[in-house]
Design a protein around this motif. Sequence first.
Motif, PDB file in Angstrom:
ATOM      1  N   ARG A  32       0.806  -1.218   0.000  1.00 48.22           N
ATOM      2  CA  ARG A  32       0.000   0.000   0.000  1.00 48.22           C
ATOM      3  C   ARG A  32       0.839   1.267   0.000  1.00 48.22           C
ATOM      4  O   ARG A  32       0.541   2.216  -0.712  1.00 48.22           O
ATOM      5  N   ASN A  33       1.866   1.291   0.819  1.00 53.27           N
ATOM      6  CA  ASN A  33       2.673   2.502   0.968  1.00 53.27           C
ATOM      7  C   ASN A  33       4.131   2.086   1.171  1.00 53.27           C
ATOM      8  O   ASN A  33       4.578   1.925   2.306  1.00 53.27           O
ATOM      9  N   PRO A  34       4.887   1.942   0.094  1.00 51.59           N
ATOM     10  CA  PRO A  34       6.238   1.406   0.220  1.00 51.59           C
ATOM     11  C   PRO A  34       7.253   2.358   0.859  1.00 51.59           C
ATOM     12  O   PRO A  34       8.317   1.925   1.249  1.00 51.59           O
ATOM     13  N   LEU A  35       6.940   3.621   0.988  1.00 56.35           N
ATOM     14  CA  LEU A  35       7.926   4.565   1.501  1.00 56.35           C
ATOM     15  C   LEU A  35       7.804   4.813   3.001  1.00 56.35           C
ATOM     16  O   LEU A  35       8.716   5.347   3.601  1.00 56.35           O
ATOM     17  N   LYS A  36       6.685   4.444   3.597  1.00 63.62           N
ATOM     18  CA  LYS A  36       6.488   4.688   5.022  1.00 63.62           C
ATOM     19  C   LYS A  36       6.016   3.406   5.685  1.00 63.62           C
ATOM     20  O   LYS A  36       5.180   2.694   5.162  1.00 63.62           O
ATOM     21  N   LEU A  37       6.571   3.144   6.853  1.00 59.64           N
ATOM     22  CA  LEU A  37       6.234   1.937   7.597  1.00 59.64           C
ATOM     23  C   LEU A  37       6.154   2.292   9.067  1.00 59.64           C
ATOM     24  O   LEU A  37       7.058   2.916   9.614  1.00 59.64           O
ATOM     25  N   ARG A  38       5.063   1.917   9.724  1.00 57.56           N
ATOM     26  CA  ARG A  38       4.906   2.188  11.149  1.00 57.56           C
ATOM     27  C   ARG A  38       5.227   0.926  11.925  1.00 57.56           C
ATOM     28  O   ARG A  38       4.750  -0.146  11.604  1.00 57.56           O
ATOM     29  N   ILE A  39       6.039   1.072  12.973  1.00 61.44           N
ATOM     30  CA  ILE A  39       6.423  -0.041  13.808  1.00 61.44           C
ATOM     31  C   ILE A  39       5.848   0.180  15.196  1.00 61.44           C
ATOM     32  O   ILE A  39       6.164   1.174  15.855  1.00 61.44           O
ATOM     33  N   LEU A  40       5.024  -0.746  15.631  1.00 59.51           N
ATOM     34  CA  LEU A  40       4.375  -0.716  16.944  1.00 59.51           C
ATOM     35  C   LEU A  40       3.595   0.584  17.178  1.00 59.51           C
ATOM     36  O   LEU A  40       3.436   1.023  18.307  1.00 59.51           O
ATOM     37  N   ASP A  41       3.139   1.197  16.131  1.00 55.69           N
ATOM     38  CA  ASP A  41       2.419   2.471  16.201  1.00 55.69           C
ATOM     39  C   ASP A  41       3.175   3.539  16.979  1.00 55.69           C
ATOM     40  O   ASP A  41       2.594   4.458  17.527  1.00 55.69           O
ATOM     41  N   ALA A  42       4.501   3.383  17.051  1.00 54.70           N
ATOM     42  CA  ALA A  42       5.308   4.354  17.784  1.00 54.70           C
ATOM     43  C   ALA A  42       6.337   5.015  16.881  1.00 54.70           C
ATOM     44  O   ALA A  42       6.665   6.181  17.069  1.00 54.70           O
ATOM     45  N   PHE A  43       6.855   4.282  15.904  1.00 61.39           N
ATOM     46  CA  PHE A  43       7.904   4.797  15.040  1.00 61.39           C
ATOM     47  C   PHE A  43       7.455   4.735  13.597  1.00 61.39           C
ATOM     48  O   PHE A  43       6.809   3.779  13.174  1.00 61.39           O
ATOM     49  N   GLU A  44       7.808   5.765  12.854  1.00 58.50           N
ATOM     50  CA  GLU A  44       7.533   5.760  11.420  1.00 58.50           C
ATOM     51  C   GLU A  44       8.870   5.723  10.688  1.00 58.50           C
ATOM     52  O   GLU A  44       9.717   6.589  10.889  1.00 58.50           O
ATOM     53  N   ILE A  45       9.044   4.711   9.879  1.00 55.49           N
ATOM     54  CA  ILE A  45      10.299   4.533   9.162  1.00 55.49           C
ATOM     55  C   ILE A  45      10.050   4.811   7.687  1.00 55.49           C
ATOM     56  O   ILE A  45       9.148   4.249   7.076  1.00 55.49           O
ATOM     57  N   ASP A  46      10.860   5.695   7.120  1.00 61.77           N
ATOM     58  CA  ASP A  46      10.797   5.955   5.688  1.00 61.77           C
ATOM     59  C   ASP A  46      12.154   5.622   5.073  1.00 61.77           C
ATOM     60  O   ASP A  46      12.988   4.980   5.701  1.00 61.77           O
ATOM     61  N   ARG A  47      12.353   6.008   3.850  1.00 61.50           N
ATOM     62  CA  ARG A  47      13.566   5.621   3.129  1.00 61.50           C
ATOM     63  C   ARG A  47      14.837   6.164   3.791  1.00 61.50           C
ATOM     64  O   ARG A  47      15.824   5.447   3.944  1.00 61.50           O
ATOM     65  N   THR A  48      14.828   7.408   4.231  1.00 60.85           N
ATOM     66  CA  THR A  48      16.041   7.983   4.824  1.00 60.85           C
ATOM     67  C   THR A  48      16.360   7.355   6.174  1.00 60.85           C
ATOM     68  O   THR A  48      17.517   7.075   6.475  1.00 60.85           O
ATOM     69  N   SER A  49      15.330   7.126   6.982  1.00 61.29           N
ATOM     70  CA  SER A  49      15.606   6.519   8.282  1.00 61.29           C
ATOM     71  C   SER A  49      16.017   5.058   8.142  1.00 61.29           C
ATOM     72  O   SER A  49      16.814   4.558   8.930  1.00 61.29           O
ATOM     73  N   SER A  50      15.494   4.356   7.139  1.00 63.36           N
ATOM     74  CA  SER A  50      15.924   2.969   6.939  1.00 63.36           C
ATOM     75  C   SER A  50      17.383   2.918   6.491  1.00 63.36           C
ATOM     76  O   SER A  50      18.126   2.010   6.877  1.00 63.36           O
TER      77      SER A  50
END
Length: 72
Positions: A32-50
Motif C-alpha cells: 500500500r505505501n512502500p515509503l512509510k512503515l509504522r512499527i508498533l504504532d510508535a515509530f515511522e520509518i521511511d527511506r532515509t531513516s531505513s
Amino acid sequence: MVKLLDQRTLFQPGLDYRLEAVFESFALSLARNPLKLRILDAFEIDRTSSLAIGSSILTHSILLIQYDMAHY
C-alpha cells in the motif's frame, strides 16, 4: 498490487498463525505505501531513516567484530 501479492512466498502450513498474520500485514503495508512503515504504532520509518538504521547496524557490526578479534 495484485501482481506483487501473487509473487509473495507462502509459509508452510502449520506455522504459528500469529507469525503468518504479522508477515501478511507487513506485506500488505509495503504494497500500500512502500515509503512509510509504522512499527508498533510508535515509530515511522521511511527511506532515509531505513538507510540510517542500515548504516548504523553495519558500523556497529564492524566495530563489534574488530573488538572480538582484538580481545579473544
